[in-house]
Design a protein around this motif. Structure first.
Motif, PDB file in Angstrom:
ATOM      1  N   TRP A   1      15.420 -52.064 -63.339  1.00 40.74           N
ATOM      2  CA  TRP A   1      14.785 -52.873 -64.382  1.00 40.74           C
ATOM      3  C   TRP A   1      15.226 -52.370 -65.754  1.00 40.74           C
ATOM      4  O   TRP A   1      15.309 -51.157 -65.985  1.00 40.74           O
ATOM      5  N   TYR A   2      15.480 -53.330 -66.651  1.00 43.70           N
ATOM      6  CA  TYR A   2      15.894 -53.020 -68.014  1.00 43.70           C
ATOM      7  C   TYR A   2      15.086 -53.877 -68.984  1.00 43.70           C
ATOM      8  O   TYR A   2      14.715 -55.014 -68.674  1.00 43.70           O
ATOM      9  N   GLN A   3      14.841 -53.326 -70.172  1.00 42.42           N
ATOM     10  CA  GLN A   3      14.194 -54.067 -71.250  1.00 42.42           C
ATOM     11  C   GLN A   3      15.227 -54.305 -72.349  1.00 42.42           C
ATOM     12  O   GLN A   3      15.900 -53.365 -72.789  1.00 42.42           O
ATOM     13  N   GLN A   4      15.355 -55.549 -72.787  1.00 41.07           N
ATOM     14  CA  GLN A   4      16.282 -55.861 -73.869  1.00 41.07           C
ATOM     15  C   GLN A   4      15.518 -56.499 -75.026  1.00 41.07           C
ATOM     16  O   GLN A   4      15.108 -57.657 -74.961  1.00 41.07           O
ATOM     17  N   VAL A   5      15.324 -55.718 -76.062  1.00 46.63           N
ATOM     18  CA  VAL A   5      14.694 -56.211 -77.276  1.00 46.63           C
ATOM     19  C   VAL A   5      15.745 -56.991 -78.067  1.00 46.63           C
ATOM     20  O   VAL A   5      16.936 -56.644 -78.035  1.00 46.63           O
ATOM     21  N   LEU A   6      15.316 -58.007 -78.783  1.00 44.49           N
ATOM     22  CA  LEU A   6      16.234 -58.872 -79.521  1.00 44.49           C
ATOM     23  C   LEU A   6      17.179 -58.072 -80.417  1.00 44.49           C
ATOM     24  O   LEU A   6      16.730 -57.199 -81.172  1.00 44.49           O
ATOM     25  N   GLY A   7      18.466 -58.315 -80.265  1.00 42.91           N
ATOM     26  CA  GLY A   7      19.457 -57.659 -81.100  1.00 42.91           C
ATOM     27  C   GLY A   7      19.903 -56.296 -80.609  1.00 42.91           C
ATOM     28  O   GLY A   7      20.713 -55.638 -81.275  1.00 42.91           O
ATOM     29  N   GLN A   8      19.389 -55.867 -79.470  1.00 42.03           N
ATOM     30  CA  GLN A   8      19.734 -54.557 -78.925  1.00 42.03           C
ATOM     31  C   GLN A   8      20.362 -54.685 -77.539  1.00 42.03           C
ATOM     32  O   GLN A   8      20.292 -55.739 -76.911  1.00 42.03           O
ATOM     33  N   GLY A   9      20.941 -53.588 -77.072  1.00 45.87           N
ATOM     34  CA  GLY A   9      21.395 -53.556 -75.696  1.00 45.87           C
ATOM     35  C   GLY A   9      20.237 -53.269 -74.758  1.00 45.87           C
ATOM     36  O   GLY A   9      19.187 -52.783 -75.184  1.00 45.87           O
ATOM     37  N   PRO A  10      20.382 -53.569 -73.479  1.00 50.60           N
ATOM     38  CA  PRO A  10      19.316 -53.282 -72.510  1.00 50.60           C
ATOM     39  C   PRO A  10      19.027 -51.779 -72.422  1.00 50.60           C
ATOM     40  O   PRO A  10      19.936 -50.958 -72.533  1.00 50.60           O
TER      41      PRO A  10
ATOM     42  N   SER B   1       7.357 -57.310 -76.357  1.00 46.50           N
ATOM     43  CA  SER B   1       8.063 -58.588 -76.351  1.00 46.50           C
ATOM     44  C   SER B   1       9.555 -58.332 -76.213  1.00 46.50           C
ATOM     45  O   SER B   1      10.155 -57.617 -77.023  1.00 46.50           O
ATOM     46  N   ALA B   2      10.146 -58.897 -75.186  1.00 41.54           N
ATOM     47  CA  ALA B   2      11.556 -58.619 -74.891  1.00 41.54           C
ATOM     48  C   ALA B   2      12.010 -59.478 -73.726  1.00 41.54           C
ATOM     49  O   ALA B   2      11.208 -60.177 -73.102  1.00 41.54           O
ATOM     50  N   LEU B   3      13.304 -59.391 -73.444  1.00 41.25           N
ATOM     51  CA  LEU B   3      13.867 -59.967 -72.223  1.00 41.25           C
ATOM     52  C   LEU B   3      13.898 -58.848 -71.185  1.00 41.25           C
ATOM     53  O   LEU B   3      14.468 -57.780 -71.436  1.00 41.25           O
TER      54      LEU B   3
END
Lengths: 114, 111
Positions: free
Chosen positions: B34-43, B86-88
């Motif tokens: 599992w990875y979290q990707q915040v807007l504008g950043q890498g996972p 909040s993230a992808l």
């Protein structure tokens, strides 16, 4: 600690070659990767290279690895407008029994102008 | 063959709530990350599971937990949601460690 650095933006003309550069810090990384992300989508694995190789070619993609300088590059030949996306460099880190988690850069946004 | 699937695709929650995200790996893959990707950043790496056991954990608070089921699917749970969650959220599966294939992600918005 681990860190992966990439330039944030690259703009090229359609038909030209694109070169995206990346530096990493962990010399024990086994594999290094390039992923592509289009707007609103997940990550697409483009290619990867084992750390004991210095070059890998796959159709329009060429990956160069300079292990001494910890520098990785992705060259896209004959760049097309469909190549416009964000490209992430990642290194694989192994901890104990872990099979390897990925450390990503912040991504390079490639814009291809017609 | 189906790729990695994730559900739901989008989710809106309020602060303090909890959320469960789901992932089904590619058939035959036993490892899920599992990875979290915040807007504008890498996972950013959160967890890795292999054969139902946790094999790696990133630098995330205990509000984040996960598990893997006998069929190798996985859930990521986040308690006491904060605005910064909040993230992808991306799930990746692999058969061997050299190739990780990502799903389309779950877009979580915390209000």
């Amino acid at each position: 600690g681990e860190d992966v650095e990439q330039s944030l933006f690259l703009s090229v003309r359609e038909g030209d070659s694109s070169v995206i550069n990346c530096t990493y810090t962990d010399s024990s990384s086994t594999y290094l990767y390039w992923y592509k992300q289009e707007p609103g989508a997940g990550l697409q694995l483009l290619t990867y290279i084992f750390s004991n190789m210095d070059m890998k070619q796959d159709q329009r993609l060429t990956v160069l690895l300079n292990k001494k300088d910890k520098h990785l590059s992705l060259r896209i030949a004959d760049t097309q407008t469909g190549d416009s996306a964000i490209y992430f460099c990642a290194e694989s880190i192994h901890y104990g029994g872990s099979q390897g988690n990925l450390i990503f850069g912040k991504g390079t946004k490639l814009s291809v102008k017609p | 063959d189906a790729g990695v699937t994730q559900s739901p695709t989008h989710l809106i929650k309020t602060r303090g709530q909890h959320v469960t995200l789901r992932c089904s790996p590619i058939s035959g893959h036993k490892s899920v990350s599992w990875y979290q990707q915040v807007l504008g950043q890498g996972p950013q790496f959160i967890f890795q599971y292999y054969e139902k056991e946790e094999r790696g954990r990133g630098n995330f608070p205990d509000r984040f937990s996960a598990r893997q089921f006998p069929n190798y699917s996985s859930e990521l749970n986040v308690n006491a949601l904060l605005l910064g969650d909040s993230a992808l959220y991306l799930c990746a599966s692999s058969f061997a460690s050299e190739e990780q294939f990502f799903g389309p992600g779950t877009r979580l918005t915390v209000l």
